[in-house]
Each structure stands twice: as structure tokens, then as C-alpha cells.
Design a protein around this motif. Sequence first.
Motif, PDB file in Angstrom:
ATOM      1  N   MET A   1       0.835  -1.200   0.000  1.00 52.98           N
ATOM      2  CA  MET A   1       0.000   0.000   0.000  1.00 52.98           C
ATOM      3  C   MET A   1       0.866   1.245   0.000  1.00 52.98           C
ATOM      4  N   ARG A   2       0.485   2.235  -0.805  1.00 54.30           N
ATOM      5  CA  ARG A   2       1.296   3.440  -0.894  1.00 54.30           C
ATOM      6  C   ARG A   2       1.108   4.330   0.321  1.00 54.30           C
ATOM      7  N   THR A   3       2.035   5.252   0.504  1.00 52.68           N
ATOM      8  CA  THR A   3       1.998   6.213   1.590  1.00 52.68           C
ATOM      9  C   THR A   3       2.049   7.612   0.998  1.00 52.68           C
ATOM     10  N   ILE A   4       1.238   8.516   1.547  1.00 55.93           N
ATOM     11  CA  ILE A   4       1.295   9.912   1.122  1.00 55.93           C
ATOM     12  C   ILE A   4       1.637  10.778   2.331  1.00 55.93           C
ATOM     13  N   VAL A   5       2.053  12.011   2.058  1.00 59.21           N
ATOM     14  CA  VAL A   5       2.426  12.957   3.107  1.00 59.21           C
ATOM     15  C   VAL A   5       1.474  14.142   3.077  1.00 59.21           C
ATOM     16  N   THR A   6       1.018  14.576   4.241  1.00 58.74           N
ATOM     17  CA  THR A   6       0.199  15.770   4.349  1.00 58.74           C
ATOM     18  C   THR A   6       0.689  16.596   5.537  1.00 58.74           C
ATOM     19  N   THR A   7      -0.011  17.679   5.823  1.00 62.51           N
ATOM     20  CA  THR A   7       0.379  18.555   6.926  1.00 62.51           C
ATOM     21  C   THR A   7      -0.625  18.475   8.056  1.00 62.51           C
ATOM     22  N   ALA A   8      -0.342  19.256   9.099  1.00 60.17           N
ATOM     23  CA  ALA A   8      -1.311  19.405  10.183  1.00 60.17           C
ATOM     24  C   ALA A   8      -2.544  20.138   9.640  1.00 60.17           C
ATOM     25  N   GLY A   9      -3.625  20.165  10.442  1.00 57.46           N
ATOM     26  CA  GLY A   9      -4.881  20.758   9.988  1.00 57.46           C
ATOM     27  C   GLY A   9      -4.742  22.191   9.525  1.00 57.46           C
ATOM     28  N   ARG A  10      -3.945  22.968  10.245  1.00 54.73           N
ATOM     29  CA  ARG A  10      -3.691  24.360   9.864  1.00 54.73           C
ATOM     30  C   ARG A  10      -2.190  24.523   9.637  1.00 54.73           C
ATOM     31  N   PRO A  11      -1.714  24.185   8.461  1.00 56.70           N
ATOM     32  CA  PRO A  11      -0.272  24.167   8.216  1.00 56.70           C
ATOM     33  C   PRO A  11       0.352  25.557   8.212  1.00 56.70           C
ATOM     34  N   ASP A  12       1.550  25.634   8.801  1.00 60.35           N
ATOM     35  CA  ASP A  12       2.351  26.849   8.697  1.00 60.35           C
ATOM     36  C   ASP A  12       3.569  26.523   7.844  1.00 60.35           C
ATOM     37  N   GLU A  13       4.496  27.451   7.736  1.00 58.30           N
ATOM     38  CA  GLU A  13       5.675  27.262   6.897  1.00 58.30           C
ATOM     39  C   GLU A  13       6.534  26.089   7.376  1.00 58.30           C
ATOM     40  N   LEU A  14       6.626  25.913   8.703  1.00 57.20           N
ATOM     41  CA  LEU A  14       7.428  24.817   9.245  1.00 57.20           C
ATOM     42  C   LEU A  14       6.812  23.476   8.879  1.00 57.20           C
ATOM     43  N   SER A  15       5.503  23.365   9.033  1.00 54.99           N
ATOM     44  CA  SER A  15       4.822  22.125   8.692  1.00 54.99           C
ATOM     45  C   SER A  15       4.997  21.790   7.210  1.00 54.99           C
ATOM     46  N   LEU A  16       4.880  22.786   6.349  1.00 48.89           N
ATOM     47  CA  LEU A  16       5.061  22.573   4.914  1.00 48.89           C
ATOM     48  C   LEU A  16       6.490  22.162   4.593  1.00 48.89           C
ATOM     49  N   SER A  17       7.451  22.755   5.312  1.00 49.80           N
ATOM     50  CA  SER A  17       8.859  22.413   5.103  1.00 49.80           C
ATOM     51  C   SER A  17       9.138  20.970   5.529  1.00 49.80           C
ATOM     52  N   LEU A  18       8.559  20.564   6.655  1.00 50.96           N
ATOM     53  CA  LEU A  18       8.745  19.193   7.128  1.00 50.96           C
ATOM     54  C   LEU A  18       8.076  18.184   6.188  1.00 50.96           C
ATOM     55  N   ALA A  19       6.930  18.562   5.640  1.00 50.94           N
ATOM     56  CA  ALA A  19       6.250  17.694   4.682  1.00 50.94           C
ATOM     57  C   ALA A  19       7.111  17.506   3.438  1.00 50.94           C
ATOM     58  N   ASN A  20       7.707  18.584   2.964  1.00 49.78           N
ATOM     59  CA  ASN A  20       8.576  18.506   1.787  1.00 49.78           C
ATOM     60  C   ASN A  20       9.789  17.621   2.059  1.00 49.78           C
ATOM     61  N   LYS A  21      10.329  17.728   3.267  1.00 56.71           N
ATOM     62  CA  LYS A  21      11.476  16.901   3.651  1.00 56.71           C
ATOM     63  C   LYS A  21      11.113  15.414   3.611  1.00 56.71           C
ATOM     64  N   ALA A  22       9.948  15.061   4.152  1.00 51.20           N
ATOM     65  CA  ALA A  22       9.512  13.667   4.148  1.00 51.20           C
ATOM     66  C   ALA A  22       9.304  13.160   2.724  1.00 51.20           C
ATOM     67  N   CYS A  23       8.705  13.983   1.883  1.00 53.72           N
ATOM     68  CA  CYS A  23       8.488  13.591   0.484  1.00 53.72           C
ATOM     69  C   CYS A  23       9.812  13.321  -0.219  1.00 53.72           C
ATOM     70  N   GLU A  24      10.796  14.187  -0.003  1.00 53.29           N
ATOM     71  CA  GLU A  24      12.091  14.046  -0.663  1.00 53.29           C
ATOM     72  C   GLU A  24      12.837  12.812  -0.170  1.00 53.29           C
ATOM     73  N   GLN A  25      12.869  12.612   1.142  1.00 49.13           N
ATOM     74  CA  GLN A  25      13.654  11.507   1.702  1.00 49.13           C
ATOM     75  C   GLN A  25      13.033  10.147   1.430  1.00 49.13           C
ATOM     76  N   LEU A  26      11.707  10.087   1.380  1.00 45.74           N
ATOM     77  CA  LEU A  26      11.026   8.805   1.201  1.00 45.74           C
ATOM     78  C   LEU A  26      10.511   8.590  -0.219  1.00 45.74           C
ATOM     79  N   GLY A  27      10.628   9.621  -1.058  1.00 49.01           N
ATOM     80  CA  GLY A  27      10.144   9.495  -2.427  1.00 49.01           C
ATOM     81  C   GLY A  27       8.628   9.392  -2.497  1.00 49.01           C
ATOM     82  N   LEU A  28       7.928  10.160  -1.642  1.00 45.72           N
ATOM     83  CA  LEU A  28       6.466  10.099  -1.565  1.00 45.72           C
ATOM     84  C   LEU A  28       5.832  11.350  -2.158  1.00 45.72           C
ATOM     85  N   SER A  29       4.552  11.265  -2.452  1.00 49.67           N
ATOM     86  CA  SER A  29       3.822  12.409  -2.991  1.00 49.67           C
ATOM     87  C   SER A  29       3.129  13.169  -1.867  1.00 49.67           C
ATOM     88  N   PHE A  30       2.906  14.464  -2.111  1.00 50.83           N
ATOM     89  CA  PHE A  30       2.267  15.334  -1.126  1.00 50.83           C
ATOM     90  C   PHE A  30       0.790  15.492  -1.445  1.00 50.83           C
TER      91      PHE A  30
END
Length: 264
Positions: A1-30
Motif C-alpha cells: 500500500m502506498r503512503t502519502i504525506v500531508t500537513t497538520a490541519g492548519r499548516p504553517d511554513e514549518l509544517s510545509l517544510s517538514l512535509a517537503n522533507k519527508a516527500c524528498e527523503q522517502l520518495g512520496l507524494s504530497f
Amino acid sequence: MRTIVTTAGRPDELSLSLANKACEQLGLSFEPRKKRSVAKISEQLNANVIVAGKNRYEYYPKGASGPFFFHPNSAAFRLKRVAKGEKDPFLEACQLQKGDAILDCTLGIGSEAMLAAFIVGDSGKVVGLEADPNVAFIVQNGMKTYDTSELPLTNCMRQIHVVHREAVEFLRTQSDNAFDVVYLDPMFEEVIEESNNFEALRDAGRHVKLTNEWVREALRVAKRRVVLKAHFKSLAFEEFGFVRDVRLTAKFHYGVIDKATLQV
């Protein structure tokens, strides 16, 4: 089963940055949150979900009862006891010394690896294997960034080298006697109901069963001993030749194969 990455309910810049980091390191889609619950996103996309929050990652395997996230768990109070000179059954089984190298074949949340890091010190080496890439990512990042002023807990977390690899596959690549101690902690056959943190890991992690090859490779790679942790009802101790330390009030036991006794 695939995995996707999302943010917290009310994302800020830090949350978006952490989401991007997870996507890059794991090769996942946002996947943008769009005010949806994690359960709704998981259901709509038929996917596991990693949530990049404001101060940590949370992993929701599809259908899980709750999220998996990094926390020192029992390691914090166990380390305090050990630092005071009290005994710990894991350390008693491993018989680690300063400067030793230990391989934790099933890292999970890393509680025992942190204890090992305290004993082997900066001159030692602690390598932790995690077969599930999402769990490995969560734990690796947590150990590097978890905010605590508690010492020696912080130093111990930072010292552990997390490797995303299946245990037997990794062991096959290692030379004879590469580690002083090899530690095995497969998922328990029996549920320990009061261990809530373990239940989140049970949903998130890979379910593995001890095999002859796993024990054989562990013995080859271990210089001194192989240590097994399993539920007290487990038959693995006797099946694979581990000398069990029976603790009458404990729901799990440690077993040891000491290589010195095999050579006698």
C-alpha cells in the motif's frame, strides 16, 4: 500500500517544510490537507498517511487505531535508574562494555538502543535496523530532533545510527564478529495490553518471525553473544537454543546465546 504525506490541519511554513522533507527523503507524494481528517484522506486515497506537524511527524497506517510517533518512552526513566547504578534486565543480558558495538536488529522505538548507547559511550557503536521505511524515517528524525534537556538521554538518542534494512538481509552483508552483541526483538506473539506505545508500533511496523537463518546469521556476526527478547509464553527461546532469564513478574523475558559456551 502506498503512503502519502500531508500537513497538520492548519499548516504553517514549518509544517510545509517538514512535509517537503519527508516527500524528498522517502520518495512520496504530497497531498494538501484541505480541512480533511487523516482518516478521510487515508480512505479516499487508500493510503497510509504521514502527517508533518508543527513539532513532529506522525504516521497513520491505513486502518490503525492511532498514530505512531517518536517518543523516548520507557528509555527516559530506565536511563535514570541505570545512571544511578541500578540494574536493567536488557543490559544484564547483553553484558555490554564501554567501546562495544551492538546491532539492534529490530529497532522499533529504540528504547533498548538508547540504553545500549549509554553503556558503550562515544567510543562505542549502536546500529539500529528498521525494516519499515516510514517507521525508520519517523524514528531517525525523532532521535535527531526530539527536544529534551534530559541528559544522558539526548546524547544517547543522537548516537544511534538508524538503518532502513531488513535484519537478515543486513546480517548477510556483515563480516564475521562485526558486532560484539546482536540483539533480536521480533514483534511479540502475544499482546501486552497495557503497552499503548507498543500497540501503535504493532500497527505501523513490520511483523517478523524468528527463523533459523536469522539466528544463524546473528551468531556469525556477533563476537560475544546474541540476545533475544520475547513474550514469556514464547517458545522461541527453547526452539533456537537461548538460555532464558526467567523473571516471574515480567511479561517478557530475555534469552542469551553466549558464543564462548558454544566453543567449549
